[in-house]
Write a protein that holds these residues in place. Sequence first.
Motif, PDB file in Angstrom:
ATOM      1  N   PRO A  95      17.456 -25.703 -41.136  1.00 17.99           N
ATOM      2  CA  PRO A  95      16.497 -24.895 -40.359  1.00 17.99           C
ATOM      3  C   PRO A  95      16.090 -23.642 -41.144  1.00 17.99           C
ATOM      4  N   GLY A  96      15.361 -23.841 -42.224  1.00 13.98           N
ATOM      5  CA  GLY A  96      14.846 -22.737 -43.038  1.00 13.98           C
ATOM      6  C   GLY A  96      15.653 -22.496 -44.298  1.00 13.98           C
ATOM      7  N   GLY A  97      15.045 -21.700 -45.178  1.00 18.35           N
ATOM      8  CA  GLY A  97      15.678 -21.349 -46.448  1.00 18.35           C
ATOM      9  C   GLY A  97      16.843 -20.394 -46.251  1.00 18.35           C
ATOM     10  N   THR A  98      16.701 -19.450 -45.322  1.00 20.02           N
ATOM     11  CA  THR A  98      17.760 -18.466 -45.080  1.00 20.02           C
ATOM     12  C   THR A  98      19.053 -19.175 -44.705  1.00 20.02           C
ATOM     13  N   ALA A 121      17.247  -6.859 -53.682  1.00 21.60           N
ATOM     14  CA  ALA A 121      17.685  -8.188 -53.251  1.00 21.60           C
ATOM     15  C   ALA A 121      17.151  -8.491 -51.857  1.00 21.60           C
ATOM     16  N   TYR A 122      16.697  -9.715 -51.680  1.00 20.25           N
ATOM     17  CA  TYR A 122      16.267 -10.162 -50.350  1.00 20.25           C
ATOM     18  C   TYR A 122      17.365  -9.810 -49.342  1.00 20.25           C
ATOM     19  N   ASP A 123      16.970  -9.370 -48.171  1.00 20.53           N
ATOM     20  CA  ASP A 123      17.919  -8.641 -47.322  1.00 20.53           C
ATOM     21  C   ASP A 123      19.084  -9.458 -46.763  1.00 20.53           C
ATOM     22  N   SER A 124      18.996 -10.774 -46.787  1.00 19.06           N
ATOM     23  CA  SER A 124      20.102 -11.552 -46.211  1.00 19.06           C
ATOM     24  C   SER A 124      21.247 -11.778 -47.210  1.00 19.06           C
ATOM     25  N   TYR A 125      20.981 -11.613 -48.508  1.00 24.65           N
ATOM     26  CA  TYR A 125      21.982 -12.035 -49.504  1.00 24.65           C
ATOM     27  C   TYR A 125      23.323 -11.296 -49.358  1.00 24.65           C
ATOM     28  N   ILE A 126      23.255  -9.965 -49.367  1.00 21.45           N
ATOM     29  CA  ILE A 126      24.508  -9.195 -49.392  1.00 21.45           C
ATOM     30  C   ILE A 126      25.316  -9.413 -48.106  1.00 21.45           C
ATOM     31  N   LEU A 166      20.026 -16.208 -57.820  1.00 22.91           N
ATOM     32  CA  LEU A 166      18.717 -16.002 -58.439  1.00 22.91           C
ATOM     33  C   LEU A 166      17.634 -16.173 -57.389  1.00 22.91           C
ATOM     34  N   ASN A 167      16.487 -15.564 -57.645  1.00 29.63           N
ATOM     35  CA  ASN A 167      15.345 -15.746 -56.744  1.00 29.63           C
ATOM     36  C   ASN A 167      14.076 -15.671 -57.582  1.00 29.63           C
ATOM     37  N   THR A 168      13.428 -16.828 -57.742  1.00 27.42           N
ATOM     38  CA  THR A 168      12.175 -16.862 -58.505  1.00 27.42           C
ATOM     39  C   THR A 168      11.187 -17.801 -57.848  1.00 27.42           C
ATOM     40  N   HIS A 170      10.125 -13.884 -57.115  1.00 24.55           N
ATOM     41  CA  HIS A 170      11.054 -12.940 -56.508  1.00 24.55           C
ATOM     42  C   HIS A 170      10.439 -12.140 -55.358  1.00 24.55           C
ATOM     43  N   ASN A 171      11.204 -12.074 -54.303  1.00 24.35           N
ATOM     44  CA  ASN A 171      10.887 -11.210 -53.172  1.00 24.35           C
ATOM     45  C   ASN A 171      11.860 -10.036 -53.245  1.00 24.35           C
ATOM     46  N   PRO A 172      11.462  -8.783 -53.256  1.00 25.33           N
ATOM     47  CA  PRO A 172      10.141  -8.272 -52.921  1.00 25.33           C
ATOM     48  C   PRO A 172       9.185  -8.019 -54.083  1.00 25.33           C
ATOM     49  N   SER A 198      20.076 -20.694 -56.323  1.00 23.25           N
ATOM     50  CA  SER A 198      18.713 -20.392 -56.732  1.00 23.25           C
ATOM     51  C   SER A 198      17.792 -20.484 -55.521  1.00 23.25           C
ATOM     52  N   ASP A 199      17.266 -19.320 -55.140  1.00 21.26           N
ATOM     53  CA  ASP A 199      16.369 -19.240 -53.983  1.00 21.26           C
ATOM     54  C   ASP A 199      14.946 -19.433 -54.514  1.00 21.26           C
ATOM     55  N   GLU A 200      14.376 -20.603 -54.219  1.00 21.87           N
ATOM     56  CA  GLU A 200      13.059 -20.949 -54.769  1.00 21.87           C
ATOM     57  C   GLU A 200      12.060 -21.188 -53.647  1.00 21.87           C
ATOM     58  N   PHE A 229      14.942 -24.143 -50.520  1.00 19.39           N
ATOM     59  CA  PHE A 229      13.486 -24.198 -50.334  1.00 19.39           C
ATOM     60  C   PHE A 229      13.125 -23.973 -48.866  1.00 19.39           C
ATOM     61  N   SER A 230      11.840 -23.659 -48.655  1.00 20.91           N
ATOM     62  CA  SER A 230      11.359 -23.411 -47.285  1.00 20.91           C
ATOM     63  C   SER A 230      10.007 -24.081 -47.073  1.00 20.91           C
ATOM     64  N   PHE A 231       9.920 -24.979 -46.105  1.00 23.05           N
ATOM     65  CA  PHE A 231       8.605 -25.546 -45.781  1.00 23.05           C
ATOM     66  C   PHE A 231       7.707 -24.485 -45.159  1.00 23.05           C
ATOM     67  N   TRP A 240       8.148 -22.334 -38.135  1.00 26.60           N
ATOM     68  CA  TRP A 240       8.787 -23.640 -37.925  1.00 26.60           C
ATOM     69  C   TRP A 240      10.244 -23.632 -38.348  1.00 26.60           C
ATOM     70  N   LYS A 241      10.580 -22.710 -39.253  1.00 27.44           N
ATOM     71  CA  LYS A 241      11.958 -22.591 -39.738  1.00 27.44           C
ATOM     72  C   LYS A 241      12.532 -23.948 -40.159  1.00 27.44           C
ATOM     73  N   LEU A 242      11.950 -24.478 -41.202  1.00 26.89           N
ATOM     74  CA  LEU A 242      12.456 -25.725 -41.750  1.00 26.89           C
ATOM     75  C   LEU A 242      12.484 -25.609 -43.274  1.00 26.89           C
TER      76      LEU A 242
HETATM   77  N1  PMP Z   1      14.371 -16.254 -49.371  1.00 27.02           N
HETATM   78  C1  PMP Z   1      13.357 -15.420 -49.598  1.00 27.02           C
HETATM   79  C2  PMP Z   1      13.305 -14.665 -50.870  1.00 27.02           C
HETATM   80  C3  PMP Z   1      12.373 -15.250 -48.652  1.00 27.02           C
HETATM   81  O1  PMP Z   1      11.372 -14.397 -48.852  1.00 27.02           O
HETATM   82  C4  PMP Z   1      12.434 -15.997 -47.472  1.00 27.02           C
HETATM   83  C5  PMP Z   1      11.327 -15.830 -46.519  1.00 27.02           C
HETATM   84  N2  PMP Z   1      11.375 -15.506 -45.403  1.00 27.02           N
HETATM   85  C6  PMP Z   1      13.516 -16.854 -47.272  1.00 27.02           C
HETATM   86  C7  PMP Z   1      14.472 -16.960 -48.249  1.00 27.02           C
HETATM   87  C8  PMP Z   1      13.743 -17.667 -46.045  1.00 27.02           C
HETATM   88  O2  PMP Z   1      12.837 -18.575 -45.658  1.00 27.02           O
HETATM   89  P1  PMP Z   1      12.930 -19.247 -44.217  1.00 27.02           P
HETATM   90  O3  PMP Z   1      11.956 -18.536 -43.364  1.00 27.02           O
HETATM   91  O4  PMP Z   1      12.599 -20.665 -44.459  1.00 27.02           O
HETATM   92  O5  PMP Z   1      14.327 -19.072 -43.718  1.00 27.02           O
END
Ligand code: PMP
Length: 384
Positions: A95-98, A121-126, A166-168, A170-172, A198-200, A229-231, A240-242
Amino acid sequence: MNYNLTSKLPDVGTTIFTVMSQLALQNDAVNLGQGFPDFMMSEELVELVDEAMKRGDNQYVHMNGLPLLRERIAEKVARLYATTINPDTDITITPGGTYAIYTALTTILQPGDEVIIFEPAYDSYIPNVVINGATPVLVPLSFPDYSIPWQEVRKRINSRTRMIMLNTPHNPTGSVLSATDIEELRSIVTGTNILILSDEVYEHLIFDGLDHQSILRFPDLLERSFVCFSFGKTYHCTGWKLGYCISAPDLMKDFRKVHQFNCFSCHTPSQVGIANYLSNETAYLALGAIMQKKRDYFGELMKATPFKPLPSYGSYFQCYSYAGLTNENDRELAIRITKEYKVASIPVSVFYQNGNDNNVLRFCFAKKEQTLSDAVERLSRIRF
Ligand code: PMP
Ligand code: GLN
């Protein structure tokens, strides 16, 4: 009431994305903060999901994901990255990349493990690392190009290092990894038991003719990686969170043990719809050019403002510097601009644990042209 609670995340507040989106709503501001498109997704894909629901595809699918969807993903990976993936053992729909990232970390990390995380770093990592009792080892990306300082990474590696994240693209920041970065990575991990996450999620949102350096291209790295990955990002349907995770069979086996008791299986009609839509290659191959056009449109308009662009080679985002224009910190400025000029952005210091403030704001350009021009018209009135 005294719950006698010990928070697992005592230092964490509400995510900046929710904070800024709420502030945008309250102030009737154009929201260039949180990353989501404001334009319509593919009607064809909506119809495919609608048909699936009406046909009765509404019950649980296999816990690893709809078999047809996994097969189609494997075909796509073979076409794009020339790598053979086994849909039965190497792919799990999430259900999503996160969630895929969280599950991978929860699968692997033990208390005392160290994880190399690049900042911003994207806010969920730490929090994902901390909640698993492991220790984030923070390495700042070089400013202002936000490249990885590999010498610094080498210094931070030790026998406790379990993973590099890794994140490429990259956000932000919109920076992307190059072939040289992959070589550096390879030379660090080869011969160790360090894993890679690897967050892609922005794999297709890459500009200026650059190639996405997916870990999927490199079987020797993939065998020690979770690639997420994130659809939502690929098909303009973040709600959709997939998404999905690709890994090596032995790693994926344990990933699925965690997944089965958390989510078990994902929304069925969306999986059926996307499986049938994945044969439409143009839908994802054209994405980079579409989003690059938006980046350039936004960038042209932004010349009317005092903000100075930092390069963006991918993702939904472009960062702008306001250094020298005001003494306000980036959080104060982002809030003031939302309230006074009615445009929301994201202050980049929130992506650093120590609040490091380079006077940079992140703007999301995955918007209709009208939205972007409304926003810039407001931003051009800013007086410092
Ligand atoms: N990683 C990064 C870097 C993102 O920007 C996002 C976007 N929201 C996600 C993961 C998560 O994607 P999702 O909404 O599919 O959980
Ligand atoms: N990834 C999106 C962003 O960076 C937001 C997703 C979220 O709100 N968690 O803005």
